[in-house]
Design an enzyme around this catalytic site. Structure first.
Site, PDB file in Angstrom:
ATOM      1  N   GLU A  59       0.924  -1.196  -0.108  1.00 59.46           N
ATOM      2  CA  GLU A  59      -0.083  -0.061  -0.089  1.00 59.46           C
ATOM      3  C   GLU A  59       0.898   1.409   0.003  1.00 59.46           C
ATOM      4  O   GLU A  59       0.696   1.878   0.885  1.00 59.46           O
ATOM      5  CB  GLU A  59      -0.942  -0.031   1.337  1.00 59.46           C
ATOM      6  CG  GLU A  59      -1.915  -1.253   1.306  1.00 59.46           C
ATOM      7  CD  GLU A  59      -2.747  -1.310   2.317  1.00 59.46           C
ATOM      8  OE1 GLU A  59      -2.843  -0.171   3.008  1.00 59.46           O
ATOM      9  OE2 GLU A  59      -3.782  -1.944   2.376  1.00 59.46           O
ATOM     10  N   GLU A  97      -4.917  -8.877   0.417  1.00 60.84           N
ATOM     11  CA  GLU A  97      -5.455  -8.633   1.744  1.00 60.84           C
ATOM     12  C   GLU A  97      -7.149  -8.501   1.609  1.00 60.84           C
ATOM     13  O   GLU A  97      -7.382  -7.849   0.479  1.00 60.84           O
ATOM     14  CB  GLU A  97      -4.912  -7.708   2.416  1.00 60.84           C
ATOM     15  CG  GLU A  97      -3.692  -7.432   3.086  1.00 60.84           C
ATOM     16  CD  GLU A  97      -3.335  -6.445   3.732  1.00 60.84           C
ATOM     17  OE1 GLU A  97      -4.108  -5.703   4.313  1.00 60.84           O
ATOM     18  OE2 GLU A  97      -2.090  -5.941   3.612  1.00 60.84           O
TER      19      GLU A  97
HETATM   20  C1  FCB Z   1      -4.497  -2.648   5.474  1.00 57.84           C
HETATM   21  C2  FCB Z   1      -2.942  -2.807   5.848  1.00 57.84           C
HETATM   22  C3  FCB Z   1      -2.826  -3.899   6.882  1.00 57.84           C
HETATM   23  C4  FCB Z   1      -3.857  -4.252   7.781  1.00 57.84           C
HETATM   24  C5  FCB Z   1      -5.370  -3.952   7.432  1.00 57.84           C
HETATM   25  C6  FCB Z   1      -6.470  -3.869   8.229  1.00 57.84           C
HETATM   26  O1  FCB Z   1      -4.680  -1.311   5.045  1.00 57.84           O
HETATM   27  O2  FCB Z   1      -2.106  -3.183   4.838  1.00 57.84           O
HETATM   28  O3  FCB Z   1      -1.534  -3.543   7.494  1.00 57.84           O
HETATM   29  O4  FCB Z   1      -3.635  -3.227   9.137  1.00 57.84           O
HETATM   30  O5  FCB Z   1      -5.391  -2.826   6.467  1.00 57.84           O
END
Ligand code: FCB
Length: 467
Positions: free
Chosen positions: A167, A366
């Protein structure tokens, strides 16, 4: 009832990061990063004042934790290397205990049939670089390139999937515009400079990887927040267009197409907000850099509408000058985080990738749901997190639909494996397949972990009509 099967060899796993899971112990040689520093010095900004000191104790528990991963049947898992653990101070000397730790982790994972997906940077800049200007300073880019090269040399034989950044928008946006992450600066132009320097660092990381002669793959992890306009009214469509331009296209186009969107350059010029230190050599490097693999983090949609008032011309310039958030009636909310749950966006993201960046191999790196006070759902010693199973089913069904229509998605990683520390929120919201008891350090499987294991065994799941 539909039986949703995923492609053979699909990556089923989870994601975490060094700072959020490892913790530190006396004598481990780790140096401070910005989170260690900020969670001590701005302790009131962190939920219940929990610092990075212990987090989920992966540094000491990793042998048992890898057994836990194996027990779930995960075939892959992403974590990151802690830069300030590996290179603890400005001298650049490598910490031998860190080398031993990461080699042991990656080797054990491989032995357990779990491919280590390794990310080099997950928000955690070493403090000795931050005090010299952090990502605003071009010297940080050089330090990153050296660090990346060191990682490829030390661990290249054990890792098949590398990532330069997680990110990349967040350190710029949260650290230099929105007052969420250290150093808590609020100034668009500086945020834009940080973002550009991170993009260049990403390119330098890829360059170091190509020079290393490794035959494994390297990519980047991007957070995508798909934008939806309130209506088809031209004013709302324009608002959505601008939100997408600033928060998604700015980065996606640079990384995946090799240039910043010209429209963004025009807007920033008009408002006097272009970052100053952007050289022709850097732009040529961005144009020449290609990744092998794209990770997409998806948590929520961004609904927007046309602004109802003019921005304060003397206020701080921000993307929000061009749109404002829209609270759609009837939206499904995760009230613990105050964000919308919208599984269909995963389908839309897959389609966006096919349309705008065709041919790029990608995976969901994720996705997950953070819930507060999960102890209230414990029955018979297990968190009965049916809401997490419902969340998984809904998102996976949308992803499956895109795959069955031809999308080249290679896997799905859930955030996260064991409950971990979150940026600012610390242990407020829990995301894991395993619950962490903060007081005792005990880790216990949740119902969603049992479900995920069955999903992996079957390489799919059954969806009933009502779901
Ligand atoms: C994302 C991050 C990760 C975690 C999640 C919940 O944006 O990459 O580190 O905190 O959120």
């Amino acid at each position: 009832m539909a039986n949703l099967k995923f492609p053979d060899g699909f990556w089923w796993g989870a994601a975490t990061s060094a700072t959020q899971s490892e913790g530190t112990v006396a004598g481990d040689g780790k140096g401070d990063n910005i989170w260690d520093y900020a969670s001590r010095h701005y302790n009131n900004r962190f939920f219940d004042g929990v610092t990075t000191q212990e987090t989920s104790r992966f540094y000491t528990d990793h042998v048992a934790d890898i057994d836990r991963m194996k027990a779930l049947g995960l075939n892959s898992l992403r974590t990151s290397i802690s830069w300030s653990r590996l290179i603890p101070d400005a001298s650049g000397t490598v910490n031998p205990l860190a080398v031993q730790f990461y080699r042991d982790v990656f080797q054990r994972m491989r032995d357990a049939g779990i491919a280590p997906f390794v990310n080099l940077f997950h928000f955690d800049l070493p403090m000795y670089l931050q005090t010299e200007g952090g990502w605003e300073n071009k010297a940080t880019i050089d330090a990153y390139a050296r660090y990346a090269k060191t990682c490829f040399e030390l661990f290249g034989d054990l890792v098949d999937h590398w990532f330069t950044f997680n990110e990349p928008m967040i350190p710029a946006e949260a650290g230099y515009l929105h007052d969420r992450h250290y150093p808590f600066v609020v100034e668009f132009k500086r945020a834009a400079q940080v973002l550009h320097n991170i993009v260049v660092a990403h390119c330098r990381g890829i360059e170091a990887f190509r020079a290393s002669g490794l035959t494994s793959q390297i990519g980047i992890i991007m957070d995508v927040i798909p934008v939806y306009p309130r209506s088809q009214n031209p004013a709302d469509l324009k608002a959505a267009h601008m939100a997408d331009l600033f928060y998604t296209k700015s980065l996606n186009e640079a990384i995946l197409k090799g240039h910043y969107p010209s429209e963004l350059n025009e807007v920033l010029t008009q408002y006097g907000q272009r970052p100053e230190a952007v050289s022709a050599e850097e732009l040529a490097l961005i144009a020449a850099t290609k990744i092998d693999l794209l990770g997409i983090n998806y948590y929520r949609p961004r609904r927007v509408k046309a602004r109802e008032s003019l921005p304060n011309p003397e206020g701080v310039f921000a993307p929000e000058w061009f749109f404002e958030p829209y609270e759609m009636p009837g939206r499904q909310m995760n009230t613990s985080r105050g964000i919308e749950i919208y599984p269909e966006a995963l389908y839309d993201i897959a389609k966006m990738i096919d349309r705008d960046y065709p041919g790029i191999p990608w995976f969901v790196s994720e996705n997950g749901i953070g819930i507060q006070d999960e102890a209230r759902f414990i029955r018979d010693g297990m968190v009965q997190d049916d809401y997490r199973i419902d969340f998984l089913k809904a998102h996976l069904a949308c992803l499956h639909r895109a795959i069955s229509e031809g999308s080249h998605c290679l896997g799905y990683h859930m955030w996260t494996f064991v409950d971990c520390w979150s940026w600012m929120n610390a242990y407020k919201n829990r995301y894991g397949f395993y619950r962490l008891d903060l007081a005792t350090g005990e880790k216990t499987l949740k119902k969603s972990g049992v479900w995920f294991k069955q999903l992996i065994q079957a390489n799919g799941f059954e969806l009933t009509q009502t779901e």
